[in-house]
Motif scaffolding. Structure first.
Motif, PDB file in Angstrom:
ATOM      1  N   GLN A 187      34.186  42.291  37.263  1.00 17.46           N
ATOM      2  CA  GLN A 187      33.655  40.959  37.006  1.00 17.46           C
ATOM      3  C   GLN A 187      34.315  39.975  37.970  1.00 17.46           C
ATOM      4  OE1 GLN A 187      34.809  40.611  32.887  1.00 17.46           O
ATOM      5  NE2 GLN A 187      32.895  41.506  32.144  1.00 17.46           N
ATOM      6  N   TYR A 188      33.509  39.027  38.504  1.00 17.06           N
ATOM      7  CA  TYR A 188      34.012  38.097  39.507  1.00 17.06           C
ATOM      8  C   TYR A 188      33.830  36.656  39.050  1.00 17.06           C
ATOM      9  CZ  TYR A 188      34.146  41.980  42.830  1.00 17.06           C
ATOM     10  OH  TYR A 188      34.418  43.162  43.464  1.00 17.06           O
ATOM     11  N   PHE A 239      33.170  30.812  41.537  1.00 14.46           N
ATOM     12  CA  PHE A 239      33.766  29.778  42.390  1.00 14.46           C
ATOM     13  C   PHE A 239      34.770  30.383  43.371  1.00 14.46           C
ATOM     14  CE2 PHE A 239      37.231  26.768  43.210  1.00 14.46           C
ATOM     15  CZ  PHE A 239      36.529  25.749  43.833  1.00 14.46           C
ATOM     16  N   THR A 240      35.627  31.279  42.891  1.00 14.36           N
ATOM     17  CA  THR A 240      36.637  31.881  43.762  1.00 14.36           C
ATOM     18  C   THR A 240      35.989  32.761  44.822  1.00 14.36           C
ATOM     19  OG1 THR A 240      38.109  31.909  41.838  1.00 14.36           O
ATOM     20  CG2 THR A 240      38.833  33.107  43.787  1.00 14.36           C
ATOM     21  N   VAL A 241      34.913  33.452  44.468  1.00 18.89           N
ATOM     22  CA  VAL A 241      34.169  34.236  45.456  1.00 18.89           C
ATOM     23  C   VAL A 241      33.628  33.322  46.546  1.00 18.89           C
ATOM     24  CG1 VAL A 241      32.088  35.607  45.829  1.00 18.89           C
ATOM     25  CG2 VAL A 241      33.588  36.128  43.899  1.00 18.89           C
ATOM     26  N   ALA A 242      33.050  32.189  46.154  1.00 16.43           N
ATOM     27  CA  ALA A 242      32.510  31.235  47.134  1.00 16.43           C
ATOM     28  C   ALA A 242      33.614  30.723  48.052  1.00 16.43           C
ATOM     29  CB  ALA A 242      31.827  30.082  46.413  1.00 16.43           C
ATOM     30  N   VAL A 243      34.798  30.446  47.491  1.00 18.01           N
ATOM     31  CA  VAL A 243      35.922  29.994  48.312  1.00 18.01           C
ATOM     32  C   VAL A 243      36.304  31.064  49.328  1.00 18.01           C
ATOM     33  CG1 VAL A 243      38.378  29.379  48.278  1.00 18.01           C
ATOM     34  CG2 VAL A 243      36.817  28.400  46.585  1.00 18.01           C
ATOM     35  N   SER A 244      36.314  32.324  48.916  1.00 17.63           N
ATOM     36  CA  SER A 244      36.679  33.405  49.835  1.00 17.63           C
ATOM     37  C   SER A 244      35.688  33.513  50.992  1.00 17.63           C
ATOM     38  CB  SER A 244      36.756  34.735  49.068  1.00 17.63           C
ATOM     39  OG  SER A 244      35.464  35.201  48.703  1.00 17.63           O
ATOM     40  N   LEU A 262      38.697  38.720  40.911  1.00 14.71           N
ATOM     41  CA  LEU A 262      38.298  39.939  40.210  1.00 14.71           C
ATOM     42  C   LEU A 262      39.018  40.103  38.877  1.00 14.71           C
ATOM     43  CD1 LEU A 262      36.860  42.775  40.250  1.00 14.71           C
ATOM     44  CD2 LEU A 262      38.933  43.624  41.383  1.00 14.71           C
ATOM     45  N   SER A 263      38.270  40.515  37.893  1.00 14.14           N
ATOM     46  CA  SER A 263      38.840  41.008  36.641  1.00 14.14           C
ATOM     47  C   SER A 263      38.084  42.284  36.276  1.00 14.14           C
ATOM     48  CB  SER A 263      38.713  39.968  35.524  1.00 14.14           C
ATOM     49  OG  SER A 263      37.345  39.662  35.280  1.00 14.14           O
ATOM     50  N   VAL A 264      38.737  43.149  35.530  1.00 13.43           N
ATOM     51  CA  VAL A 264      38.148  44.452  35.201  1.00 13.43           C
ATOM     52  C   VAL A 264      38.139  44.636  33.695  1.00 13.43           C
ATOM     53  CG1 VAL A 264      38.296  46.949  35.493  1.00 13.43           C
ATOM     54  CG2 VAL A 264      38.948  45.431  37.380  1.00 13.43           C
ATOM     55  N   GLN A 265      36.972  44.921  33.179  1.00 13.84           N
ATOM     56  CA  GLN A 265      36.819  45.258  31.762  1.00 13.84           C
ATOM     57  C   GLN A 265      36.838  46.773  31.646  1.00 13.84           C
ATOM     58  OE1 GLN A 265      36.617  42.790  29.472  1.00 13.84           O
ATOM     59  NE2 GLN A 265      36.661  44.216  27.770  1.00 13.84           N
ATOM     60  N   VAL A 266      37.955  47.335  31.150  1.00 12.45           N
ATOM     61  CA  VAL A 266      38.118  48.789  31.074  1.00 12.45           C
ATOM     62  C   VAL A 266      37.365  49.316  29.861  1.00 12.45           C
ATOM     63  CG1 VAL A 266      39.765  50.680  30.801  1.00 12.45           C
ATOM     64  CG2 VAL A 266      40.341  48.713  32.243  1.00 12.45           C
ATOM     65  N   HIS A 267      36.637  50.422  30.073  1.00 11.45           N
ATOM     66  CA  HIS A 267      35.917  51.094  28.993  1.00 11.45           C
ATOM     67  C   HIS A 267      36.813  52.203  28.448  1.00 11.45           C
ATOM     68  CE1 HIS A 267      32.067  49.837  31.357  1.00 11.45           C
ATOM     69  NE2 HIS A 267      32.643  48.811  30.743  1.00 11.45           N
TER      70      HIS A 267
END
Length: 270
Positions: A141-142, A145-150, A196-201
């Motif tokens: 998951q992203y 806003f931070t993606v746009a900055v990158s 980035l954040s990760v939702q672990v299954h």
């Protein structure tokens, strides 16, 4: 379950090594771009193509060196081979488009903006396509806003580096331009990773994910780009313009000969 993301599992080793590779690829590629402006038209595509491949290989190698230090608590990370290959191809092609625009159009405002934008988007596309090639027991998951900055960081710094490559001829300025390109790539990478954040299954964590481990895929794949960068480095170092910033005597002689033919008056016959 929210997974703990760590991009520095080996401390500063991977960030510094990644930055070095980005600077190396940038130095070679931008030097080739500078050289292309001082040679005859027949040699220009070759220098620009070499520069594009050097920058593309450098930023791709930088990305996956940095990813060697990336871990997510609760799940191993594997990589899809085809997507990983595709990210390298995208990097070389999109950077190539930007380099060729500036190489043939010069340092005009329009060409720098267009070439820098395409080159920066190539860096960003390579990064997020490479991330899409990860296979793990979870969902990426992203933060938008931070993606746009990158992406903005990549485009702005790529434009500045291309401007420096076209405007200057000295070795010191070329080093400075490569550092800017290195900052563009590494800054974009770690800004993107901060998004980035990760939702672990947890229910999938019993077996390994699909794809290949970093050791099985990334280390062998990086050998090719690394060897290419060494070869490109040898070509650039052996070029007489590397340290002087001036075209060699053959290029100067060819340019003078063309100018002389153009200025010579036509003879009348009969």
């Amino acid at each position: 379950m929210q997974g703990t993301v760590d991009g520095f599992s080996y401390g500063l080793v991977t960030p510094l090594a990644a930055f070095f590779m980005a600077c190396l690829g940038g130095a070679l590629g931008l030097r080739c771009t500078t050289r292309s402006l001082l040679v005859t038209q027949s040699w220009r595509p070759g220098w620009l193509a070499l520069g594009s491949a050097a920058i593309g290989s450098g930023i791709w190698t930088m990305h996956f060196i940095a990813m060697m230090g990336f871990t997510v608590q609760g799940t191993p990370i594997h990589y899809d081979k085809m997507t990983t290959f595709a990210s390298l191809a995208v990097a070389v092609v999109m950077v190539g488009v930007g380099i060729f625009i500036v190489g043939y159009r010069g340092a005009t405002g329009v060409s720098l903006f267009t070439g820098g934008t395409i080159t920066g988007l190539g860096v960003a596309t390579m990064h997020y396509l490479g991330m899409a090639g990860m296979r793990l027991h979870g969902t990426l998951q992203y933060n938008t806003f931070t993606v746009a900055v990158s992406v903005v960081i990549a485009m702005a710094a790529a434009t500045a580096a291309l401007w420096a490559a076209v405007q200057v001829r000295g070795f010191a300025w070329s080093v400075g331009a490569s550092l800017v390109m290195g900052l563009a790539v590494t800054g974009m990478h770690y800004t993107g990773m901060a998004a980035l954040s990760v939702q672990v299954h947890a229910h999938e964590a019993g077996g390994p994910p699909a794809g290949e481990t970093p050791a099985e895929l990334l280390l062998p794949l990086m050998i090719g780009p690394l060897c290419f960068l060494l070869l490109a480095g040898a070509v650039v170092v052996l070029d007489p313009m590397m340290l002087t910033g001036r075209p060699d005597h053959r290029d100067a002689a060819e340019a003078a000969d063309r100018a002389g033919r153009a200025a010579r008056p036509l003879r009348r016959t009969g």
